[in-house]
Design a protein around this motif. Structure first.
Motif, PDB file in Angstrom:
ATOM      1  N   LEU A   1       0.817  -1.206   0.000  1.00 24.68           N
ATOM      2  CA  LEU A   1       0.000   0.000   0.000  1.00 24.68           C
ATOM      3  C   LEU A   1       0.854   1.261   0.000  1.00 24.68           C
ATOM      4  N   ALA A   2       1.980   1.208   0.700  1.00 23.65           N
ATOM      5  CA  ALA A   2       2.878   2.361   0.711  1.00 23.65           C
ATOM      6  C   ALA A   2       3.356   2.677  -0.707  1.00 23.65           C
ATOM      7  N   LYS A   3       3.635   1.646  -1.470  1.00 19.88           N
ATOM      8  CA  LYS A   3       4.067   1.850  -2.859  1.00 19.88           C
ATOM      9  C   LYS A   3       2.961   2.440  -3.714  1.00 19.88           C
ATOM     10  N   ASP A   4       1.710   2.216  -3.298  1.00 25.16           N
ATOM     11  CA  ASP A   4       0.566   2.737  -4.061  1.00 25.16           C
ATOM     12  C   ASP A   4       0.154   4.138  -3.628  1.00 25.16           C
ATOM     13  N   GLY A   5       0.928   4.732  -2.712  1.00 20.17           N
ATOM     14  CA  GLY A   5       0.645   6.100  -2.305  1.00 20.17           C
ATOM     15  C   GLY A   5      -0.275   6.243  -1.111  1.00 20.17           C
ATOM     16  N   VAL A   6      -0.588   5.152  -0.459  1.00 18.40           N
ATOM     17  CA  VAL A   6      -1.410   5.234   0.746  1.00 18.40           C
ATOM     18  C   VAL A   6      -0.576   5.828   1.877  1.00 18.40           C
ATOM     19  N   ARG A   7      -1.160   6.769   2.596  1.00 20.48           N
ATOM     20  CA  ARG A   7      -0.424   7.486   3.636  1.00 20.48           C
ATOM     21  C   ARG A   7      -0.804   7.077   5.051  1.00 20.48           C
ATOM     22  N   ALA A   8      -1.936   6.424   5.199  1.00 23.30           N
ATOM     23  CA  ALA A   8      -2.392   6.051   6.545  1.00 23.30           C
ATOM     24  C   ALA A   8      -3.218   4.778   6.481  1.00 23.30           C
ATOM     25  N   VAL A   9      -3.071   3.946   7.505  1.00 24.07           N
ATOM     26  CA  VAL A   9      -3.901   2.745   7.634  1.00 24.07           C
ATOM     27  C   VAL A   9      -4.575   2.763   8.991  1.00 24.07           C
ATOM     28  N   VAL A  10      -5.831   2.375   9.000  1.00 22.06           N
ATOM     29  CA  VAL A  10      -6.565   2.163  10.246  1.00 22.06           C
ATOM     30  C   VAL A  10      -6.706   0.659  10.395  1.00 22.06           C
ATOM     31  N   ILE A  11      -6.047   0.120  11.415  1.00 24.66           N
ATOM     32  CA  ILE A  11      -6.012  -1.325  11.637  1.00 24.66           C
ATOM     33  C   ILE A  11      -7.160  -1.698  12.572  1.00 24.66           C
ATOM     34  N   VAL A  12      -8.020  -2.582  12.085  1.00 25.40           N
ATOM     35  CA  VAL A  12      -9.219  -2.974  12.836  1.00 25.40           C
ATOM     36  C   VAL A  12      -9.072  -4.444  13.223  1.00 25.40           C
TER      37      VAL A  12
ATOM     38  N   LYS B   1      -1.132  -6.946  20.860  1.00 31.42           N
ATOM     39  CA  LYS B   1      -0.096  -6.063  21.394  1.00 31.42           C
ATOM     40  C   LYS B   1       1.228  -6.209  20.655  1.00 31.42           C
ATOM     41  N   TRP B   2       1.569  -7.435  20.237  1.00 32.82           N
ATOM     42  CA  TRP B   2       2.833  -7.632  19.539  1.00 32.82           C
ATOM     43  C   TRP B   2       2.667  -7.526  18.024  1.00 32.82           C
ATOM     44  N   ASP B   3       1.818  -8.375  17.460  1.00 29.20           N
ATOM     45  CA  ASP B   3       1.744  -8.478  16.004  1.00 29.20           C
ATOM     46  C   ASP B   3       1.179  -7.222  15.344  1.00 29.20           C
ATOM     47  N   LEU B   4       0.291  -6.524  16.034  1.00 25.75           N
ATOM     48  CA  LEU B   4      -0.270  -5.302  15.464  1.00 25.75           C
ATOM     49  C   LEU B   4       0.399  -4.060  16.034  1.00 25.75           C
ATOM     50  N   ASP B   5       0.330  -3.890  17.369  1.00 23.61           N
ATOM     51  CA  ASP B   5       0.844  -2.654  17.961  1.00 23.61           C
ATOM     52  C   ASP B   5       2.349  -2.513  17.826  1.00 23.61           C
ATOM     53  N   THR B   6       3.058  -3.631  17.726  1.00 20.45           N
ATOM     54  CA  THR B   6       4.517  -3.576  17.580  1.00 20.45           C
ATOM     55  C   THR B   6       4.912  -3.750  16.115  1.00 20.45           C
ATOM     56  N   GLU B   7       4.692  -4.934  15.567  1.00 23.90           N
ATOM     57  CA  GLU B   7       5.216  -5.233  14.225  1.00 23.90           C
ATOM     58  C   GLU B   7       4.526  -4.430  13.121  1.00 23.90           C
ATOM     59  N   ALA B   8       3.191  -4.445  13.085  1.00 24.74           N
ATOM     60  CA  ALA B   8       2.486  -3.763  11.991  1.00 24.74           C
ATOM     61  C   ALA B   8       2.683  -2.250  12.064  1.00 24.74           C
ATOM     62  N   VAL B   9       2.644  -1.704  13.269  1.00 23.07           N
ATOM     63  CA  VAL B   9       2.859  -0.265  13.415  1.00 23.07           C
ATOM     64  C   VAL B   9       4.284   0.110  13.010  1.00 23.07           C
ATOM     65  N   GLU B  10       5.260  -0.735  13.365  1.00 24.41           N
ATOM     66  CA  GLU B  10       6.639  -0.480  12.941  1.00 24.41           C
ATOM     67  C   GLU B  10       6.766  -0.551  11.421  1.00 24.41           C
ATOM     68  N   THR B  11       6.124  -1.515  10.793  1.00 25.21           N
ATOM     69  CA  THR B  11       6.172  -1.627   9.333  1.00 25.21           C
ATOM     70  C   THR B  11       5.618  -0.363   8.684  1.00 25.21           C
ATOM     71  N   ALA B  12       4.494   0.118   9.204  1.00 25.10           N
ATOM     72  CA  ALA B  12       3.930   1.354   8.654  1.00 25.10           C
ATOM     73  C   ALA B  12       4.897   2.520   8.829  1.00 25.10           C
ATOM     74  N   GLY B  13       5.489   2.635  10.018  1.00 21.52           N
ATOM     75  CA  GLY B  13       6.423   3.725  10.271  1.00 21.52           C
ATOM     76  C   GLY B  13       7.639   3.690   9.364  1.00 21.52           C
ATOM     77  N   GLU B  14       8.124   2.485   9.075  1.00 18.16           N
ATOM     78  CA  GLU B  14       9.278   2.338   8.185  1.00 18.16           C
ATOM     79  C   GLU B  14       8.977   2.837   6.782  1.00 18.16           C
ATOM     80  N   HIS B  15       7.710   2.883   6.428  1.00 17.37           N
ATOM     81  CA  HIS B  15       7.310   3.344   5.091  1.00 17.37           C
ATOM     82  C   HIS B  15       6.660   4.722   5.130  1.00 17.37           C
ATOM     83  N   GLY B  16       6.866   5.426   6.248  1.00 17.68           N
ATOM     84  CA  GLY B  16       6.372   6.786   6.343  1.00 17.68           C
ATOM     85  C   GLY B  16       4.864   6.901   6.438  1.00 17.68           C
ATOM     86  N   MET B  17       4.212   5.841   6.894  1.00 14.34           N
ATOM     87  CA  MET B  17       2.763   5.833   6.982  1.00 14.34           C
ATOM     88  C   MET B  17       2.305   6.001   8.426  1.00 14.34           C
ATOM     89  N   ILE B  18       1.144   6.588   8.599  1.00 19.38           N
ATOM     90  CA  ILE B  18       0.496   6.651   9.900  1.00 19.38           C
ATOM     91  C   ILE B  18      -0.316   5.374  10.086  1.00 19.38           C
TER      92      ILE B  18
END
Length: 387
Positions: free
Chosen positions: A280-291, A303-320
């Motif tokens: 999604l980052a490559k497609d120009g998406v700037r923010a994800v809301v994880i449900v 707490k780990w797979d979403l709040d840690t890993e997924a949030v870190e992945t988004a941050g690495e690609h400049g996404m909120i």
């Protein structure tokens, strides 16, 4: 007439899809997964989770670091204590005299101990709530198998009867917290990035636990014809569609998976949330809301797979990345769980039961062969027709 559903109450023992005969239950059995409560508990807990699979401690330690990062304490036990207290308060508020007894599959308090406590208090008819909303082996049938094993281990088979509330994936009490959360999550994104284009620069990612594709295909009864992803995928998609329609403001959405394990050669449900965020980052998406639509509380996979890993992945690609809360002890969720118990206590007809998707209301008594684990085969299980 002899019933065909093991350890069931008279109203459920002959296997109706929906029980319309009232049942005077003695207590509620709150059944959950369990989790370690200190560093010394982590490996013994993981041995319990993987029992029978012969996984050496060295490999278990690879998973243990998730728990070690939180002091060896899983949040799930405290969450269940809070849920138990909230259920008790809601029952008292409504003037319903039903004690709540809590037992876990994999850690103290164990299900067997909960059944002994129930029997010791003179209870004979239990209605079980498992802390999992969807249909699959690990989220439904395995609980039913564990009930059967606990009855056998305690010698209480023939003394205790255990029914189970229907899978509640589309009960409004479970769905409403996600509707509220998506609405608040999108507000947070718009505050963080004023003027962001919701239609092109934001995605709703509905996240749930991945499971083996073979298990997914076997989830739910065969006659429903759900296809490759089985009832598990169909139920999640149906709920996500409702939530997105109610509060998604036209933001594109999709179902993603997380927390896969097992050998790479074994197919599991995809796409993985981290892979999808990168795309999604490559497609120009700037923010994800994880449900976290597959989860009832903020336990380790959240707490780990979403709040840690997924949030870190988004941050690495400049996404909120904004993660929506799980139901936890949301008032609608707690009230809904009590309503599910009352459906069975009062014998409410299926036509009068709430369900926000066309798939429900789900079955009170699981259908034959529902949610088979093809690697392990069928084991004795309560609250459903054999096998």
């Amino acid at each position: 007439m002899t019933g065909v559903v093991p350890a069931a109450t008279p109203a459920a023992e002959n296997g109706p899809e929906h029980v319309s005969e009232p049942t005077a239950y003695d207590a509620i059995l709150l059944a959950s997964f369990g989790g370690p409560e200190g560093q010394d508990d982590v490996i013994p807990f993981l041995r319990n989770v993987t029992r029978g699979r012969g996984i050496p401690d060295e490999r278990l330690e690879e998973v243990a670091h998730h728990y070690r990062a939180f002091g060896g304490v899983s949040p799930i036990n405290d969450q269940n204590r809070e849920l138990k207290a909230a259920l008790e308060a809601e029952l008292e508020r409504r003037g319903i005299d039903l004690p709540v007894i809590w037992g876990n599959r994999n850690w103290d308090p164990y299900l067997a101990d909960a059944l002994r406590d129930a029997a010791g208090a003179g209870h004979r008819k239990l209605i079980a709530i498992a802390t999992s909303a969807y249909s699959s082996y690990s989220s439904c049938r395995q609980y039913r198998e564990d009930f059967a094993m606990a009855l056998d281990a305690t010698g209480l088979d023939g003394t205790l009867q255990i029914d189970k509330v229907r899978q509640f994936f589309d009960h409004p009490g479970f769905v409403q917290p996600f509707i509220d959360g998506v609405r608040d999550g999108l507000d947070e994104v718009q505050r963080a990035v004023p003027g962001i284009d919701l239609a092109t620069e934001v995605r709703l990612l509905f996240a749930t636990h991945s499971i083996p594709s073979t298990d997914a295909a076997k989830s739910g009864p065969d006659f429903r014809g759900f296809g490759e992803g089985g009832a598990y995928a169909a139920q999640h998609l149906a709920v996500a569609e409702v939530v997105a329609a109610e509060s998604g403001r036209g933001v594109p959405w999709e179902l993603v998976y997380q927390s896969r394990s097992g050998p790479p050669s074994q197919p599991w449900l995809e796409p993985d949330i981290n892979d999808r965020i990168e795309e999604l980052a490559k497609d120009g998406v700037r923010a994800v809301v994880i449900v976290p639509i597959g989860f009832v509380s903020d336990h380790m996979e959240v707490k780990w797979d979403l709040d840690t890993e997924a949030v870190e992945t988004a941050g690495e690609h400049g996404m909120i990345a904004v993660r929506v809360p799980t139901p936890g002890t949301h008032a609608a969720y707690v009230s809904g769980l009590v309503d599910l118990v009352l459906e069975r206590r009062d014998g409410i007809p299926a036509a009068e039961r709430p369900a926000v998707t066309s798939l429900g209301p789900w079955y009170d008594v699981c259908r034959p062969g529902c949610c088979e684990n093809v690697r392990l085969g069928f084991k004795p299980a309560v609250a459903g027709l054999a096998p």
